[in-house]
Design a protein around this motif. Structure first.
Motif: not given
Length: 400
Positions: A60-82
């Motif tokens: 899962g290395s970050s090398s493939s991510d495009n880091t030019a310019g700005a990143l869009r980052v979520s303020p929320l993350c919900g993990v759901f399951g039984p």
């Protein structure tokens, strides 16, 4: 801001699982990347060979991510399951990652809690691996750690700005490789095998490592224990956030019309007028919600990452939805605070008919055929729906 978190061989997780808060082009908050210095507080024009233990050890290395310019980052993350699917394992791993980085004593306690995947004999012999990606002052950092009981088997820290990626340091059982200008050689020579280099850097206030450890220290876990922290929570909010708190409780359909600041009591509307009541008279759900606000409201101003397990078990979904909306508002959340939480099922639309979470903010966990937790975007087809358990129990009692 937290970008990604990866874990492997931790409690119910066997294989590498990745949780990401990166958003699509229209989601989250835009956060720019800095250009030209790869996060180093000192000189920025040293070069280092790119081959490495950290990037090769961890998927899962970050090398493939495009880091030019700005990143869009979520303020929320919900993990759901039984129940028992592994939701709490994700948050516990994030909390352990924090402990491994912030001080030597915390590292010792964390490695004592070495808990590999138990249903595979081979996994019990392997280290637990955590890797976190985050954005700090416009630089994207990747910090990772592999550990067993009383041993740090590997550790790495990389920095990426808009122009390039550099390896600050990489450490394994054979030694350490680091940027010359970081001046980590003497620190690494004094670092015990059971302590992370990052935590040692925090203890001695190393100019490169201490800010990284400080960001990780900002990951907070809040355990919603109804009835235990009402007075303390309101005392914490009474001065700076009194107006916001009054507005929130007045519109939450709790029968509350205000907050009495001096005695830290909620004011209820009664037949004969407004009556202030102590914490003993409030419902457990009200107290849990106030406890959440006591942790969340200050973070809207200073930033950081908040972890909440079983959010829907302690707080009514409608009240939880109002708290989540605070984080999504660009004006109310200027410091870009983030919340990672677990719950049994995603929240339905709010009172305004709008979804509480975007699809990219929702993750599901389930167990595979080997009993290992798997993290995915889609719910498991084998999860029980409403009434399914009762039907299964009834069918099990019928003669074959």
């Amino acid at each position: 801001m937290l970008l990604k978190f990866r874990l492997q061989n931790s409690r119910s997780v066997r294989d590498i699982q990745e949780l990401t808060l990166l958003s699509g082009p229209d989601g989250g908050f835009g956060v720019p990347l800095r250009s030209g210095c790869s996060g180093a507080p000192g000189p920025s024009h040293a070069s280092v060979a790119q081959g490495s233990a950290g990037s090769s050890r961890t998927a899962g290395s970050s090398s493939s991510d495009n880091t030019a310019g700005a990143l869009r980052v979520s303020p929320l993350c919900g993990v759901f399951g039984p129940t028992a699917a592994g939701k709490s394992t994700i948050l516990r791993a994030l909390s352990t990652m924090r402990s491994l980085a912030v001080s030597g004593s915390d590292v010792h306690d964390a490695t004592q809690r070495f808990e590999p995947f138990q249903l595979d004999p081979a996994a019990r012999l392997l280290p637990t691996r955590f890797e976190i990606e985050f954005l700090l002052d416009g630089v994207r950092y990747v910090y990772g750690c592999a550990y067993k009981r009383d041993e740090i088997a590997g550790e790495w820290l990389h920095a990426t700005d808009r122009d390039r990626r550099r390896v600050w340091f990489e450490r394994d059982r054979t030694g350490i490789r680091c940027l010359p200008e970081a001046r980590l050689d003497h620190l690494a020579a004094a670092c015990p095998s059971a302590v992370t280099l990052l935590s040692l850097g925090a203890d001695v206030e190393h100019p490169w490592l201490a800010p990284i450890a400080a960001w990780l220290f900002g990951i907070r876990t809040v355990r919603l224990a109804p009835g235990t922290r009402l007075a303390g929570g309101l005392a914490h909010l009474s001065d700076r956030w009194s107006e916001q708190l009054t507005l929130l409780v007045s519109h939450a359909d709790l029968g509350v019309v205000g907050v009495e600041r001096d005695l830290l009591r909620l004011v209820h509307a009664g037949r004969s007028g407004s009556v202030p009541l102590g914490g003993w008279a409030e419902s457990d759900g009200t107290i849990a919600w106030l406890d959440l606000l006591a942790a969340l409201l200050p973070m809207l101003e200073r930033g950081g990452v908040l972890l909440v397990d079983d959010l829907d078990a302690a707080v009514h979904p409608d009240l939880a939805a109002e708290a989540l909306r605070l984080l999504r508002d660009r004006d109310l959340n200027p410091a870009r605070a983030q919340l990672v939480f677990t719950a049994r099922t995603p929240f339905g639309p709010g009172s305004d008919g709008l979804p509480v979470l975007d699809p990219e903010q929702i993750w599901y966990v389930a167990k595979d055929s080997d009993g290992a937790t798997v993290l995915s975007r889609a719910p498991s087809a084998t999860q029980l729906g409403p009434g399914d358990l009762a039907r299964e129990l009834w069918l099990a009692r019928q003669p074959k």
